[in-house]
Scaffold this motif. Structure first.
Motif, PDB file in Angstrom:
ATOM      1  N   GLN A   1     -23.712 -38.529  11.492  1.00 50.71           N
ATOM      2  CA  GLN A   1     -22.513 -37.953  12.128  1.00 50.71           C
ATOM      3  C   GLN A   1     -22.474 -38.188  13.644  1.00 50.71           C
ATOM      4  O   GLN A   1     -21.390 -38.263  14.219  1.00 50.71           O
ATOM      5  CB  GLN A   1     -22.425 -36.462  11.846  1.00 50.71           C
ATOM      6  CG  GLN A   1     -21.056 -35.895  12.132  1.00 50.71           C
ATOM      7  CD  GLN A   1     -20.609 -34.910  11.070  1.00 50.71           C
ATOM      8  OE1 GLN A   1     -21.376 -34.519  10.213  1.00 50.71           O
ATOM      9  NE2 GLN A   1     -19.368 -34.511  11.128  1.00 50.71           N
TER      10      GLN A   1
ATOM     11  N   GLY B   1     -16.100 -35.457  11.052  1.00 50.39           N
ATOM     12  CA  GLY B   1     -16.214 -34.118  10.480  1.00 50.39           C
ATOM     13  C   GLY B   1     -14.935 -33.321  10.598  1.00 50.39           C
ATOM     14  O   GLY B   1     -14.384 -32.853   9.581  1.00 50.39           O
TER      15      GLY B   1
ATOM     16  N   SER C   1     -19.317 -35.460   2.951  1.00 49.81           N
ATOM     17  CA  SER C   1     -19.723 -34.910   4.258  1.00 49.81           C
ATOM     18  C   SER C   1     -21.236 -34.735   4.340  1.00 49.81           C
ATOM     19  O   SER C   1     -21.852 -35.040   5.362  1.00 49.81           O
ATOM     20  CB  SER C   1     -19.049 -33.563   4.492  1.00 49.81           C
ATOM     21  OG  SER C   1     -17.678 -33.738   4.568  1.00 49.81           O
ATOM     22  N   THR C   2     -21.842 -34.258   3.246  1.00 45.85           N
ATOM     23  CA  THR C   2     -23.300 -34.065   3.217  1.00 45.85           C
ATOM     24  C   THR C   2     -24.016 -35.408   3.348  1.00 45.85           C
ATOM     25  O   THR C   2     -25.018 -35.534   4.048  1.00 45.85           O
ATOM     26  CB  THR C   2     -23.715 -33.389   1.886  1.00 45.85           C
ATOM     27  OG1 THR C   2     -22.833 -32.323   1.640  1.00 45.85           O
ATOM     28  CG2 THR C   2     -25.140 -32.877   1.948  1.00 45.85           C
ATOM     29  N   PHE C   3     -23.454 -36.424   2.667  1.00 43.79           N
ATOM     30  CA  PHE C   3     -24.061 -37.763   2.700  1.00 43.79           C
ATOM     31  C   PHE C   3     -23.967 -38.371   4.099  1.00 43.79           C
ATOM     32  O   PHE C   3     -24.883 -39.040   4.565  1.00 43.79           O
ATOM     33  CB  PHE C   3     -23.341 -38.658   1.677  1.00 43.79           C
ATOM     34  CG  PHE C   3     -23.843 -40.071   1.648  1.00 43.79           C
ATOM     35  CD1 PHE C   3     -25.081 -40.377   1.093  1.00 43.79           C
ATOM     36  CD2 PHE C   3     -23.091 -41.113   2.172  1.00 43.79           C
ATOM     37  CE1 PHE C   3     -25.548 -41.668   1.069  1.00 43.79           C
ATOM     38  CE2 PHE C   3     -23.548 -42.410   2.150  1.00 43.79           C
ATOM     39  CZ  PHE C   3     -24.783 -42.686   1.589  1.00 43.79           C
TER      40      PHE C   3
ATOM     41  N   GLU D   1     -23.620 -36.660   6.947  1.00 41.42           N
ATOM     42  CA  GLU D   1     -24.124 -35.766   8.004  1.00 41.42           C
ATOM     43  C   GLU D   1     -25.227 -36.390   8.879  1.00 41.42           C
ATOM     44  O   GLU D   1     -25.179 -36.263  10.108  1.00 41.42           O
ATOM     45  CB  GLU D   1     -24.608 -34.461   7.393  1.00 41.42           C
ATOM     46  CG  GLU D   1     -24.498 -33.320   8.383  1.00 41.42           C
ATOM     47  CD  GLU D   1     -24.793 -31.984   7.745  1.00 41.42           C
ATOM     48  OE1 GLU D   1     -24.901 -31.903   6.515  1.00 41.42           O
ATOM     49  OE2 GLU D   1     -24.930 -31.019   8.512  1.00 41.42           O
TER      50      GLU D   1
ATOM     51  N   TYR E   1     -16.985 -32.622  -0.015  1.00 37.15           N
ATOM     52  CA  TYR E   1     -18.179 -31.896   0.425  1.00 37.15           C
ATOM     53  C   TYR E   1     -19.414 -32.806   0.310  1.00 37.15           C
ATOM     54  O   TYR E   1     -20.218 -32.896   1.244  1.00 37.15           O
ATOM     55  CB  TYR E   1     -18.357 -30.636  -0.442  1.00 37.15           C
ATOM     56  CG  TYR E   1     -19.646 -29.910  -0.164  1.00 37.15           C
ATOM     57  CD1 TYR E   1     -19.786 -29.122   0.978  1.00 37.15           C
ATOM     58  CD2 TYR E   1     -20.740 -30.012  -1.032  1.00 37.15           C
ATOM     59  CE1 TYR E   1     -20.970 -28.464   1.241  1.00 37.15           C
ATOM     60  CE2 TYR E   1     -21.935 -29.367  -0.779  1.00 37.15           C
ATOM     61  CZ  TYR E   1     -22.044 -28.593   0.363  1.00 37.15           C
ATOM     62  OH  TYR E   1     -23.225 -27.954   0.637  1.00 37.15           O
ATOM     63  N   PHE E   2     -19.526 -33.509  -0.832  1.00 35.13           N
ATOM     64  CA  PHE E   2     -20.685 -34.389  -1.018  1.00 35.13           C
ATOM     65  C   PHE E   2     -20.658 -35.556  -0.024  1.00 35.13           C
ATOM     66  O   PHE E   2     -21.698 -35.971   0.490  1.00 35.13           O
ATOM     67  CB  PHE E   2     -20.750 -34.904  -2.462  1.00 35.13           C
ATOM     68  CG  PHE E   2     -21.236 -33.860  -3.427  1.00 35.13           C
ATOM     69  CD1 PHE E   2     -22.461 -33.227  -3.242  1.00 35.13           C
ATOM     70  CD2 PHE E   2     -20.470 -33.474  -4.512  1.00 35.13           C
ATOM     71  CE1 PHE E   2     -22.913 -32.245  -4.117  1.00 35.13           C
ATOM     72  CE2 PHE E   2     -20.908 -32.495  -5.391  1.00 35.13           C
ATOM     73  CZ  PHE E   2     -22.140 -31.882  -5.190  1.00 35.13           C
TER      74      PHE E   2
END
Lengths: 261, 152
Positions: free
Chosen positions: B43, B50, B36-38, B40, B33-34
């Motif tokens: 992206q 993703g 993916s947030t980093f 994003e 999750y972290f």
């Protein structure tokens, strides 16, 4: 068997820790890397012009950078190289600040031989830039880009109009020569002097007269002026050539020959 | 009465596994999750990342949960090996075999970025192989221990 399992388990954990620590510290180091260019300077020698761009790298990260290689290649419309440059820095240790020069050398012979093309025709230059470096001696990294730089001719469509004559006396006449061109260059104004010489079409091409005009043509503006000169009537043949000599702040060029008649 | 006892023993047996599985799912999902947030903000440069990460996370978590619920059987190690293989394939695929190339259009200019992550990939593959090896050795140990028990 259990010792083997335990050893494999520990090895896995140690490798995971190594990967995570290396990844996190690498991202931290990259974010702390500062790189930039200073004000370019131009140096002229007999054979080439060198544009020197100061390059500074401040590596405040946790890893060394090695084999930094910056190359730039400028090519003209038909793919032939106009300028090429390479800068190589073998090592940038962690915590160090490096300043170096990136020199782009332009062969003056090359430029002069193609000056006619660049002065009178719009064209484009292709610039290939590539930066390579080795991060922490483990991760090679490369950034390359290709740019097209438009080149606008400063003397685009240089042409002469119809001569007009003011008779001064029985032997001499004032010839007024309308001249026009467009400065398509987005980079500089055409400021300086333009010398115009008219020749007849006798065997030797005898000079009829000479006139000088000031030029001050900003980028993307046109020049529409005239040059007056006193000419001996007996030498006028109705056809010949006009020769232009340009002496500006950016370039000196001549003769440019334009036939008339 | 018998049903109640059976339900109790079932709950006693599976409750710790459910808690363990839930904890492991949370622990496994948090880094993803972290990450993916980093990633994003970047992206748009690699849009496949993703969906691929979500698929990987789902498959990995399924193997993890099934592995926890089948603990004490040979299937625990089978799913452990499968998990290692999926991880290895994911890393090889997502890192494009170690050479990550991106084309970033900036103000009409095409900027090509190439990062050679083969060293990192090699380390990740090695970790996965170590995990697979560990599961295989554990499976052999489990089977041999079971045979010994049966012989006794």
């Amino acid at each position: 068997m259990r010792y083997a399992v335990r050893a494999l388990g520990w090895a896995t954990k140690i490798f995971w820790i190594m990967i995570i620590v290396f990844s996190v510290t690498s991202v931290y180091s990259v974010l702390n890397l500062k790189m930039g260019f200073g004000q370019p300077q131009i140096f002229l020698s007999d054979e080439e012009a060198t544009i020197s761009i100061p390059l500074f790298i401040n590596n405040t990260g946790l890893y060394d950078l090695s084999e930094l290689n910056i190359t730039a290649d400028v090519m003209d419309y038909n793919g032939s190289s106009v300028a090429a440059s390479t800068t190589f820095v073998p090592l940038i240790p962690k915590g160090s600040n490096i300043e170096t020069l990136h020199n782009i050398s332009i062969s003056l012979d090359e430029i002069t031989s193609k000056a006619q093309t660049y002065l009178f025709n719009d064209t484009t230059f292709n610039v290939d830039i590539s930066v390579k470096l080795n991060f922490a001696s483990a991760i090679p990294f490369q950034v390359s880009m290709n740019m097209t730089i438009p080149w606008g001719a400063p003397l685009y469509n240089l042409s002469i109009g119809q001569f007009s004559y003011n008779y001064i006396n029985l032997t001499h006449v004032e010839v007024i020569t309308p001249i026009s061109f467009e400065n398509h260059s987005p980079y500089f104004s055409v400021e300086g002097l333009m010398q115009v010489e008219i020749y007849n079409d006798n065997d030797n091409g005898e000079r009829l007269g000479l006139g000088v005009s000031d030029l001050n043509v900003p980028s993307h503006y046109g020049y529409d002026g005239q040059v007056e000169m006193i000419v001996d009537i007996s030498k006028i043949t109705g056809s010949g050539e006009v020769r232009f000599y340009f002496e500006t702040s950016v370039f000196s060029f001549g003769p440019v020959v334009v036939p008339y008649g | 009465m018998v049903e109640k006892v059976q339900t109790k023993s079932f709950a006693r047996k599976f409750a710790p596994r459910i808690i363990k599985a839930a904890l492991l799912v949370v622990i496994t999902y948090l880094p993803l999750y972290f990450l993916s947030t980093f990633i994003e903000p970047f992206q748009s440069f690699f849009p496949w990342y993703g969906s691929l990460t979500n698929i990987f996370a789902a498959v990995f978590i399924v193997f993890l949960v099934v592995g926890v619920f089948t603990s004490g059987t040979i299937y625990q190690y089978v799913f452990g090996v499968a998990r290692g293989l999926v991880s290895m394939i994911f890393f090889i695929y997502v890192l494009n075999g170690g050479i990550v190339a991106l084309a970033v259009p900036i103000e009409g200019m095409g900027i090509n970025i190439m990062i050679d992550l083969r060293v990192i990939l090699a380390m990740l593959v090695l970790v996965c192989l170590l995990g697979i090896g560990k599961n295989v050795v554990q499976a052999i140990d489990f089977v041999s221990a079971k045979v010994e028990m049966e012989e006794l």
